[in-house]
Design a protein around this motif. Structure first.
Motif, PDB file in Angstrom:
ATOM      1  N   ASN A 145      -8.879   1.340 -16.584  1.00 14.14           N
ATOM      2  CA  ASN A 145      -9.556   1.719 -15.183  1.00 14.14           C
ATOM      3  C   ASN A 145     -10.235   0.606 -14.680  1.00 14.14           C
ATOM      4  O   ASN A 145     -10.391   0.410 -13.619  1.00 14.14           O
ATOM      5  CB  ASN A 145     -10.329   3.075 -15.334  1.00 14.14           C
ATOM      6  CG  ASN A 145      -9.213   4.100 -15.353  1.00 14.14           C
ATOM      7  OD1 ASN A 145      -9.159   4.731 -14.316  1.00 14.14           O
ATOM      8  ND2 ASN A 145      -8.861   4.649 -16.614  1.00 14.14           N
ATOM      9  N   PHE A 165       2.267   1.873  -3.538  1.00 16.19           N
ATOM     10  CA  PHE A 165       1.058   2.070  -4.488  1.00 16.19           C
ATOM     11  C   PHE A 165       0.842   3.530  -4.430  1.00 16.19           C
ATOM     12  O   PHE A 165       0.852   4.110  -5.392  1.00 16.19           O
ATOM     13  CB  PHE A 165       0.136   1.301  -4.094  1.00 16.19           C
ATOM     14  CG  PHE A 165      -1.281   1.615  -4.972  1.00 16.19           C
ATOM     15  CD1 PHE A 165      -1.364   1.385  -6.268  1.00 16.19           C
ATOM     16  CD2 PHE A 165      -2.176   2.187  -4.457  1.00 16.19           C
ATOM     17  CE1 PHE A 165      -2.455   1.855  -7.086  1.00 16.19           C
ATOM     18  CE2 PHE A 165      -3.442   2.673  -5.141  1.00 16.19           C
ATOM     19  CZ  PHE A 165      -3.420   2.423  -6.224  1.00 16.19           C
ATOM     20  N   GLY A 221      -8.346  -1.942 -13.222  1.00 14.32           N
ATOM     21  CA  GLY A 221      -7.671  -1.433 -11.990  1.00 14.32           C
ATOM     22  C   GLY A 221      -8.336  -1.645 -10.842  1.00 14.32           C
ATOM     23  O   GLY A 221      -8.002  -2.274  -9.822  1.00 14.32           O
ATOM     24  N   ALA A 270      -0.945  -3.909  -9.065  1.00 15.01           N
ATOM     25  CA  ALA A 270      -1.887  -4.976  -8.578  1.00 15.01           C
ATOM     26  C   ALA A 270      -1.079  -6.291  -9.138  1.00 15.01           C
ATOM     27  O   ALA A 270      -1.228  -7.406  -8.636  1.00 15.01           O
ATOM     28  CB  ALA A 270      -3.299  -4.973  -8.891  1.00 15.01           C
ATOM     29  N   MET A 275       1.102   6.250  -7.544  1.00 11.55           N
ATOM     30  CA  MET A 275       0.126   7.132  -8.211  1.00 11.55           C
ATOM     31  C   MET A 275       0.234   8.532  -8.229  1.00 11.55           C
ATOM     32  O   MET A 275       0.264   9.141  -9.325  1.00 11.55           O
ATOM     33  CB  MET A 275      -1.139   6.969  -7.417  1.00 11.55           C
ATOM     34  CG  MET A 275      -2.599   7.427  -7.864  1.00 11.55           C
ATOM     35  SD  MET A 275      -3.047   6.785  -9.591  1.00 11.55           S
ATOM     36  CE  MET A 275      -3.780   5.108  -9.010  1.00 11.55           C
ATOM     37  N   ASN A 328       0.881  -1.251   0.047  1.00 14.06           N
ATOM     38  CA  ASN A 328       0.041  -0.022   0.171  1.00 14.06           C
ATOM     39  C   ASN A 328       0.793   1.171   0.011  1.00 14.06           C
ATOM     40  O   ASN A 328       0.601   2.309  -0.641  1.00 14.06           O
ATOM     41  CB  ASN A 328      -0.859   0.073   1.316  1.00 14.06           C
ATOM     42  CG  ASN A 328      -2.021  -1.347   1.020  1.00 14.06           C
ATOM     43  OD1 ASN A 328      -2.440  -1.490  -0.008  1.00 14.06           O
ATOM     44  ND2 ASN A 328      -2.503  -1.465   2.356  1.00 14.06           N
ATOM     45  N   THR A 361      -1.741   2.723 -13.617  1.00 14.03           N
ATOM     46  CA  THR A 361      -0.904   2.563 -12.270  1.00 14.03           C
ATOM     47  C   THR A 361      -1.351   1.362 -11.377  1.00 14.03           C
ATOM     48  O   THR A 361      -0.623   0.662 -10.762  1.00 14.03           O
ATOM     49  CB  THR A 361      -0.978   3.833 -11.481  1.00 14.03           C
ATOM     50  OG1 THR A 361      -0.273   4.843 -12.494  1.00 14.03           O
ATOM     51  CG2 THR A 361      -0.105   3.915 -10.311  1.00 14.03           C
ATOM     52  N   SER A 362      -2.742   1.471 -11.282  1.00 10.28           N
ATOM     53  CA  SER A 362      -3.517   0.258 -10.431  1.00 10.28           C
ATOM     54  C   SER A 362      -3.133  -1.134 -10.832  1.00 10.28           C
ATOM     55  O   SER A 362      -2.862  -1.890 -10.342  1.00 10.28           O
ATOM     56  CB  SER A 362      -4.688   0.566 -10.351  1.00 10.28           C
ATOM     57  OG  SER A 362      -5.252   1.866  -9.765  1.00 10.28           O
ATOM     58  N   ASN A 363      -3.156  -1.339 -12.127  1.00  6.48           N
ATOM     59  CA  ASN A 363      -3.008  -2.591 -12.923  1.00  6.48           C
ATOM     60  C   ASN A 363      -1.395  -3.111 -12.727  1.00  6.48           C
ATOM     61  O   ASN A 363      -1.139  -4.317 -12.451  1.00  6.48           O
ATOM     62  CB  ASN A 363      -3.201  -2.531 -14.235  1.00  6.48           C
ATOM     63  CG  ASN A 363      -4.578  -2.797 -14.690  1.00  6.48           C
ATOM     64  OD1 ASN A 363      -5.362  -3.373 -14.246  1.00  6.48           O
ATOM     65  ND2 ASN A 363      -5.342  -1.894 -15.687  1.00  6.48           N
ATOM     66  N   MET A 382      -7.473  -4.149  -7.701  1.00  6.21           N
ATOM     67  CA  MET A 382      -7.177  -3.564  -6.539  1.00  6.21           C
ATOM     68  C   MET A 382      -8.121  -4.012  -5.393  1.00  6.21           C
ATOM     69  O   MET A 382      -7.619  -4.204  -4.206  1.00  6.21           O
ATOM     70  CB  MET A 382      -7.123  -2.184  -6.412  1.00  6.21           C
ATOM     71  CG  MET A 382      -6.137  -1.273  -7.254  1.00  6.21           C
ATOM     72  SD  MET A 382      -4.626  -1.800  -6.540  1.00  6.21           S
ATOM     73  CE  MET A 382      -4.738  -1.240  -4.824  1.00  6.21           C
TER      74      MET A 382
END
Length: 445
Positions: A423, A316, A426, A371, A320, A313, A366-368, A430
């Motif tokens: 998105n 991450f 993502g 994760a 971002m 976390n 970024t999330s992808n 997440m």
């Protein structure tokens, strides 16, 4: 104290990985930048070639990615013999795979580019570049394995230094062979291909020498008698899902590039220019996820799952913040940046809007990246594959085609489809990370 120590380790790992990844991306971008002084058509042809080369490199990562994850967990658990077994098997398999794929790219270059829909006026340059870089691509298969093994042992500085040396060689080679400088013939696209392929060969030799000197000096035959089938099974358990997700993504990008090629040469050139610049925007996210993934793998090997979750976390959030800052700056300066590469107003106009849409895309990307990379480091490799295949093909390919071509919004419309795909995936991935379902997926019980 433990948390501060992990954060310090993260910084020590991330900075060299960041520099190395920047130099790796620069290696590909150098060809684009230098060829832009040669012709936009050359850039378009090489851009399509690099889509295929990127797919090939993802195939090579099949075993090297699995080896990196297993090595990180085995190092965390102190299992030295299993570490050596995994690296040895990954090297042998990647060498065999690399030789086969290299032969295919050399002998079937024109057929592959025809399949991808490369326009006739670009075909000569495309075939020349693909034959040369493809025939020697097996060097990259071995380089990826050596580099992954070194990184898993926290020896991230060595791949960084090698990549820096190789970039210098590639720039000098491009300058000499594309434009006919330093007593060399002017070869254009062929010169760029020779310089790039030769640089990758040098990188493999250097990484191999370093790997044997500082990490694993030898691979005793007794470790492989009998054959450690369990480790091969673990490699497949990580490697097949990792390769499947990456190949699905890369194949979807090949299909999308085929669609873009149907729009115009300008759209294909704009896509090449924009993507080369955008890769530097999400570079930090890739780097910190690779560095953090090593530590997450060590923590999972030690059964410290809560520490792995807290650390994940933490990096991450930084991913971002930094990625969106870079994307915003690129969107604001898009016209000036593109004007440095081309004076074609149609390419510049498309590129400016692509940068604007890409800001929203980077939220999902970024999330992808985080994760997928972090779940894989814990051993939870199958779930991201299923989600990736579903949405990459239904939205990134299907919806972007509808928006871009039938609805007539062109390259910018297709980028909107990409943003929706990134998105949605993502958000789903997440949720998987936060659910904690990855805690029982490790290889060390």
């Amino acid at each position: 104290m433990a948390e501060q120590s992990l954060k310090r380790q993260l910084k020590v790992l991330t900075i060299p990985v960041f520099i190395e990844m920047a130099l790796v991306m620069l290696l590909g971008a150098v060809d684009t930048v230098m060829l832009s002084r040669y012709s936009d058509n050359s850039v378009a042809a090489v851009g399509l070639d690099n889509q295929l080369i990127s797919l090939v490199f993802l195939v090579y990562q099949f075993f090297s990615m699995g080896a990196a994850i297993l090595c990180a967990q085995y190092i965390g658990a102190g299992l030295r013999k299993r570490l050596v077994q995994v690296v040895g098997m990954a090297l042998v398999v990647n060498l065999m795979l690399g030789m086969g794929v290299s032969a295919l790219l050399y002998f079937k270059a024109e057929a592959l580019l025809q399949l991808m829909g490369l326009r006739p006026e670009l075909m000569h340059d495309g075939v020349v570049y693909l034959k040369i870089t493809g025939a020697l691509s097996f060097f990259q298969a071995l380089s990826l394995t050596f580099s992954a093994s070194l990184r898993s042992a926290d020896k991230v500085v060595y791949p960084m230094v090698v990549t820096g040396i190789v970039n210098v060689l590639n720039i000098i080679g491009n300058y000499a062979l594309i434009f006919g400088r330093l007593g060399c013939p002017q070869l254009g696209v062929e010169g760029a291909a020779i310089a790039t392929a030769a640089s990758r060969a040098v990188a493999m030799v250097l990484l191999a020498a370093i790997h044997f000197k500082v990490h694993i000096p030898r691979f005793p035959l007794s470790y492989f008698r009998p054959m450690p089938w369990q480790e091969l099974g673990n490699l497949l358990r990580i490697g097949v899902p990792a390769m499947s997700e990456n190949i699905s993504y890369s194949l979807s990008q090949v299909v999308i590039t085929y669609f873009i090629n149907q729009i115009s040469n300008e759209a294909l050139a704009a896509r090449t220019y924009c993507f080369n610049m955008i890769t530097f925007v999400f570079l930090f996210c890739i780097s910190i996820t690779q560095g953090g993934g090593i530590l997450v793998g060590h923590l999972v090997g030690q059964q410290r799952h809560q520490a792995a979750y807290v650390l994940g976390n933490y990096f991450f959030r930084w991913s971002m913040i930094i990625t969106l800052t870079g994307s915003a700056l690129l969107a604001l300066s898009g016209r000036g940046v593109l004007s440095a590469f081309t004076d074609n107003e149609e390419i510049i106009a498309m590129g400016v809007w692509v940068f604007v849409v890409d800001f929203f895309l980077e939220i999902g990307r970024t999330s992808n990246i985080f994760a997928v990379g972090t779940l894989r480091a814990t051993g939870d490799a199958i779930y991201p594959v299923v989600i990736g295949i579903i949405f990459q093909w239904s939205i990134a390919v299907g919806l972007s085609y509808v928006i871009g071509i039938p609805l007539g919004y062109g390259l910018v419309g297709m980028w909107i489809g990409f943003a929706l795909d990134e998105n949605i995936r993502g958000i789903i991935l997440m949720r998987r990370w936060r659910s904690g379902k990855w805690r029982d997926k490790g290889f060390v019980k």
